[in-house]
Design a protein around this motif. Structure first.
Motif, short mmCIF file in Angstrom:
data_model
loop_
_atom_site.label_atom_id
_atom_site.label_comp_id
_atom_site.label_asym_id
_atom_site.label_seq_id
_atom_site.Cartn_x
_atom_site.Cartn_y
_atom_site.Cartn_z
N UNK A 176 2.76 2.20 14.94
CA UNK A 176 1.43 2.78 15.18
C UNK A 176 0.45 2.44 14.06
N UNK A 177 -0.81 2.32 14.42
CA UNK A 177 -1.83 1.92 13.45
C UNK A 177 -1.87 2.85 12.25
N UNK A 178 -1.77 4.15 12.49
CA UNK A 178 -1.86 5.11 11.40
C UNK A 178 -0.76 4.89 10.37
N UNK A 179 0.45 4.58 10.83
CA UNK A 179 1.56 4.38 9.91
C UNK A 179 1.46 3.02 9.22
N UNK A 180 0.95 2.02 9.93
CA UNK A 180 0.72 0.72 9.29
C UNK A 180 -0.33 0.84 8.20
N UNK A 181 -1.39 1.63 8.48
CA UNK A 181 -2.41 1.86 7.47
C UNK A 181 -1.81 2.55 6.26
N UNK A 182 -0.97 3.55 6.51
CA UNK A 182 -0.29 4.27 5.42
C UNK A 182 0.53 3.31 4.57
N UNK A 183 1.28 2.42 5.22
CA UNK A 183 2.14 1.49 4.49
C UNK A 183 1.32 0.57 3.60
N UNK A 184 0.22 0.04 4.14
CA UNK A 184 -0.59 -0.89 3.35
C UNK A 184 -1.31 -0.18 2.21
N UNK A 185 -1.89 0.99 2.48
CA UNK A 185 -2.61 1.70 1.42
C UNK A 185 -1.65 2.24 0.37
N UNK A 338 13.51 8.56 -0.80
CA UNK A 338 13.36 10.00 -1.00
C UNK A 338 12.04 10.33 -1.71
N UNK A 339 11.60 9.45 -2.60
CA UNK A 339 10.35 9.69 -3.30
C UNK A 339 9.16 9.70 -2.37
N UNK A 367 9.10 4.01 7.32
CA UNK A 367 8.12 3.47 6.38
C UNK A 367 8.58 3.66 4.94
N UNK A 368 9.24 4.78 4.66
CA UNK A 368 9.74 5.04 3.30
C UNK A 368 10.82 4.04 2.92
N UNK A 409 17.37 -3.77 5.75
CA UNK A 409 18.31 -3.60 6.86
C UNK A 409 18.26 -2.17 7.39
N UNK A 410 18.28 -1.18 6.50
CA UNK A 410 18.22 0.22 6.93
C UNK A 410 16.91 0.52 7.64
N UNK A 411 15.80 -0.01 7.10
CA UNK A 411 14.50 0.20 7.74
C UNK A 411 14.48 -0.43 9.13
#
Length: 453
Positions: A176-185, A338-339, A367-368, A409-411
């Motif tokens: 989803x766009x919101x999560x992709x935005x979160x990952x990049x920011x 976890x962080x 994403x984490x 791999x886990x992701x």
């Protein structure tokens, strides 16, 4: 996995509201993030190619030729720039990468969704958590290691967005766009913190006169770009001089790239028609220099930095017997996950923000895990901490590669399980029943902020 503080089913809630974690944000920002991720995907593929070639060559019968190429010294001795090719890649080419990082940082905080403090709080705290816990875990693992082991505490704190996005491309996820935005920011804030760590903790023998000269040249560069001067024959020599003086000051030369990026205006001036008239200078420079960074600078750095002679399974086991390598693996896989996840959960627990209704906490977990893919900056910090080519630096490389691979791999497993949901969400996001050119979930066109920052 669901939010413990989420409202009961059926409770009305505005999609993408400011009070939601990973809210949708604006349509213009979503378009920019999508375009940036496409470019990062290509860069990640080239980065992976450079890494694989280096590993194969360094573990082949021609490994001495690889080491000889990496250690070839070029440059003027009189200017103290007689560096090996590996050093030129780490100190010189990565300055281009950090220049792009500086542009992205300013873009996010001046004209991106992060200019809203309420939207910025989630990726900022997630990045802090994703850097603090890995550092703590690495330190705990290496408390009794002795020697200079603790100098590597910052190695597992960085996230490599190019590799993370490349993993997304490989598994074919419709994130989803919101999560992709979160990952990049998150990665952008992560870069800022990593740059600060390099400047503060990995600077030795500070020379004030060259530092003052570097800052002076950066100021001149800033005045010129603020006046909208784009002449490459003027700006590029100034940037090179600033880099050389920063290198001579004792601060890692890549910091000059960040400072130069910070000086570039993000928004168009009112005289040029304001932000509605088109992209500002920051976007112009990013468009020109990102292909050089992603297509050449970073892959060449990976080629010269990732070539560690593993020595088969026995060599891998020997490397992991050094707690530095083991600590990096634990910190990247466990600490990063976890962080980031824990900091996001704390924001949800102690603020009014709630997870957006289109997402679940399994998405945040995926994403984490992607945040545990550390490479470019991690390898750079490893070289600064233990010395390029040292035995412990080789162990750092093994730890970074193994930890990043495990996290990837886990992701991939988690995100594959969510792939069907992602596809459904993606199709829903693209609906435009009113035909205005903007997906209906955004509610209509959004104007960029005015000004000339």
């Amino acid at each position: 996995m669901t939010s413990p503080s989420a409202p009961p089913p059926g409770t009305p809630r505005e999609r993408g509201a400011t009070g939601s974690l990973f809210g949708r944000g604006s349509w213009l920002e979503a378009q920019r993030i999508t375009a940036a991720l496409r470019k990062e995907t290509v860069g990640g593929a080239l980065l992976l190619l450079g890494t694989v070639v280096a590993l194969i060559w360094a573990n082949s019968p021609w490994s001495e030729a690889y080491a000889g190429l990496r250690d070839t010294v070029v440059g003027p001795r009189a200017l103290h720039l007689d560096l090996t090719l590996g050093q030129w890649a780490a100190d010189g080419l990565l300055a281009i990468f950090f220049f792009i990082a500086g542009l992205e940082l300013k873009r996010e905080f001046v004209a991106g969704d992060l200019r809203d403090v309420r939207r910025a709080v989630v990726p900022v705290f997630a990045a802090i958590g994703g850097m603090a816990l890995p550092a703590v875990l690495f330190t705990v693992v290496n408390l009794t290691s002795g020697g200079d082991a603790l100098r590597g505490w910052a190695v597992p704190t960085a996230t490599d967005i190019a590799f993370a996005v490349a993993v997304l491309a490989v598994i074919g996820s419709h994130l989803p766009t919101a999560l992709r935005t979160f990952l990049l920011t998150l990665a952008v804030v992560d870069d800022l913190l990593a740059i600060t760590i390099i400047a503060v903790f990995y600077t030795s023998g500070l020379a004030l006169l060259p530092l003052a000269g570097a800052l002076g040249v950066v100021a001149v560069f800033g005045v010129l770009v603020q006046r909208r001067i784009r002449s490459w024959w003027l700006l590029v020599p100034l940037a090179v001089i600033a880099w050389a003086l920063m290198h001579a000051s004792g601060i890692h030369a890549t910091v000059a790239g960040v400072l130069l990026g910070f000086t570039v205006p993000v928004l168009r001036s009112r005289a040029a028609g304001g932000p509605e008239a088109g992209p500002g200078m920051a976007e112009h420079f990013e468009h020109r220099w990102r292909p050089i960074s992603a297509g050449f600078a970073v892959p060449v750095f990976a080629f010269f930095s990732a070539g560690v002679t593993v020595g088969g399974l026995s060599g891998l086991v020997t490397s992991l017997e050094d707690r530095v390598a083991l600590g990096i693996v634990v910190a990247l896989v466990v600490g990063k996950t976890l962080g980031i996840l824990g900091a996001t959960a704390l924001v949800s627990r102690f603020t009014r923000a709630r997870l957006d209704e289109s997402l679940s906490w399994w998405d945040v977990l995926g994403a984490s895990l992607l945040g545990g893919i550390g490479f470019t900056v991690s390898l750079l910090i490893g070289e600064l901490a233990f010395g390029a080519g040292s035995e412990r630096d080789d162990h750092v490389k093994v730890g970074v590669l193994l930890g990043s691979l495990t996290a990837a791999v886990l992701a991939a497993v988690v995100l594959r399980l969510r792939n069907r949901t992602y596809r459904r969400l993606h199709e829903e996001e693209q609906r435009d029943d009113d035909g205005d050119g903007v997906p209906d979930v955004y509610g209509g066109p959004t104007q960029e902020p005015s000004g000339s920052a």
